[in-house]
Design a protein around this motif. Sequence first.
Motif, PDB file in Angstrom:
ATOM      1  N   UNK A  52      -1.803   4.346  -2.586  1.00  0.00           N
ATOM      2  CA  UNK A  52      -3.261   4.428  -2.613  1.00  0.00           C
ATOM      3  C   UNK A  52      -3.863   3.254  -1.852  1.00  0.00           C
ATOM      4  N   UNK A  53      -5.114   3.389  -1.511  1.00  0.00           N
ATOM      5  CA  UNK A  53      -5.846   2.290  -0.870  1.00  0.00           C
ATOM      6  C   UNK A  53      -5.929   1.146  -1.884  1.00  0.00           C
ATOM      7  N   UNK A  54      -5.521  -0.053  -1.476  1.00  0.00           N
ATOM      8  CA  UNK A  54      -5.431  -1.171  -2.419  1.00  0.00           C
ATOM      9  C   UNK A  54      -6.780  -1.545  -3.037  1.00  0.00           C
ATOM     10  N   UNK A  55      -7.869  -1.371  -2.305  1.00  0.00           N
ATOM     11  CA  UNK A  55      -9.194  -1.669  -2.851  1.00  0.00           C
ATOM     12  C   UNK A  55      -9.488  -0.868  -4.114  1.00  0.00           C
ATOM     13  N   UNK A  56      -8.976   0.343  -4.163  1.00  0.00           N
ATOM     14  CA  UNK A  56      -9.221   1.212  -5.319  1.00  0.00           C
ATOM     15  C   UNK A  56      -8.579   0.672  -6.592  1.00  0.00           C
ATOM     16  N   UNK A  57      -7.575  -0.175  -6.447  1.00  0.00           N
ATOM     17  CA  UNK A  57      -6.859  -0.701  -7.610  1.00  0.00           C
ATOM     18  C   UNK A  57      -7.629  -1.787  -8.346  1.00  0.00           C
ATOM     19  N   UNK A  58      -8.839  -2.094  -7.903  1.00  0.00           N
ATOM     20  CA  UNK A  58      -9.667  -3.052  -8.633  1.00  0.00           C
ATOM     21  C   UNK A  58     -10.103  -2.474  -9.976  1.00  0.00           C
ATOM     22  N   UNK A  59     -10.036  -1.171 -10.111  1.00  0.00           N
ATOM     23  CA  UNK A  59     -10.323  -0.514 -11.380  1.00  0.00           C
ATOM     24  C   UNK A  59      -9.142  -0.770 -12.315  1.00  0.00           C
ATOM     25  N   UNK A  90       0.832  -1.203   0.000  1.00  0.00           N
ATOM     26  CA  UNK A  90       0.000   0.000   0.000  1.00  0.00           C
ATOM     27  C   UNK A  90       0.868   1.256   0.000  1.00  0.00           C
ATOM     28  N   UNK A  91       1.952   1.236   0.749  1.00  0.00           N
ATOM     29  CA  UNK A  91       2.865   2.379   0.749  1.00  0.00           C
ATOM     30  C   UNK A  91       3.491   2.562  -0.631  1.00  0.00           C
ATOM     31  N   UNK A  92       3.868   1.458  -1.268  1.00  0.00           N
ATOM     32  CA  UNK A  92       4.483   1.528  -2.590  1.00  0.00           C
ATOM     33  C   UNK A  92       3.508   2.087  -3.624  1.00  0.00           C
ATOM     34  N   UNK A  93       2.249   1.639  -3.590  1.00  0.00           N
ATOM     35  CA  UNK A  93       1.275   2.124  -4.567  1.00  0.00           C
ATOM     36  C   UNK A  93       0.813   3.538  -4.255  1.00  0.00           C
ATOM     37  N   UNK A 132       0.184   0.283 -10.845  1.00  0.00           N
ATOM     38  CA  UNK A 132       1.017  -0.907 -10.654  1.00  0.00           C
ATOM     39  C   UNK A 132       1.797  -1.259 -11.913  1.00  0.00           C
ATOM     40  N   UNK A 133       1.095  -1.582 -12.971  1.00  0.00           N
ATOM     41  CA  UNK A 133       1.760  -2.101 -14.176  1.00  0.00           C
ATOM     42  C   UNK A 133       2.799  -1.120 -14.736  1.00  0.00           C
ATOM     43  N   UNK A 134       2.437   0.155 -14.816  1.00  0.00           N
ATOM     44  CA  UNK A 134       3.374   1.137 -15.382  1.00  0.00           C
ATOM     45  C   UNK A 134       4.593   1.360 -14.496  1.00  0.00           C
ATOM     46  N   UNK A 135       4.502   0.999 -13.217  1.00  0.00           N
ATOM     47  CA  UNK A 135       5.646   1.131 -12.306  1.00  0.00           C
ATOM     48  C   UNK A 135       6.546  -0.103 -12.332  1.00  0.00           C
TER      49      UNK A 135
END
Length: 185
Positions: free
Chosen positions: A150-157, A145-148, A165-168
């Motif tokens: 953002x709140x991990x739940x939001x990454x379901x989009x 979560x610190x690395x992203x 994630x992918x672009x990093x």
Amino acid sequence: MTIRNIWIITIVVLGIIGLVIVEGFVNPTIEAKQDQYQAEQQNPLTHDFTVLAKYRSPYMGDNSNLSHLNQALPLHEKLNGYQLYLGTFTAQVNYSLDTREMNAEELERILVYNAVANFVMIDNLQTVVYQFENTSQTLRRESAQQWTGTELKELQNPELWNSTVREKLVEPTQVKEAFSQIVDN
């Protein structure tokens, strides 16, 4: 020759031509597309994140769901079982792979991608331990979560997933940075 015989011969010839077209052109094209799709699923940079939505769960205790989720992620062909530790909300994912057999950067990219996907899809999963034949890697939700950022739940989009994630995980330096931030060893 009667008209009936001509019709029968015409139908047989058309059937043979249709069979040749389907077996010689259509089926190989479909199989090639399926093979290409399967190959893309082995790479975090081309993996189809949208297929993971059906494995969304608020609880990590469903071993079947966890199993299916990880079978839909890169490196699934080397899976060798799971162990759930419900008291610590930890999932151990076992692989029949010696990590020295694989490019280190690609392995790190896959582990970050897979771990973050597990955290995004399973709400109460706190730790993922990837157990290999020669080593293990522990990745934690809090670090992910610190690395992203953002709140991990939001990454379901899927769009947010790609940008966050992918672009990093494209450049080798980004992969090293992500791996060092998320892995707890």
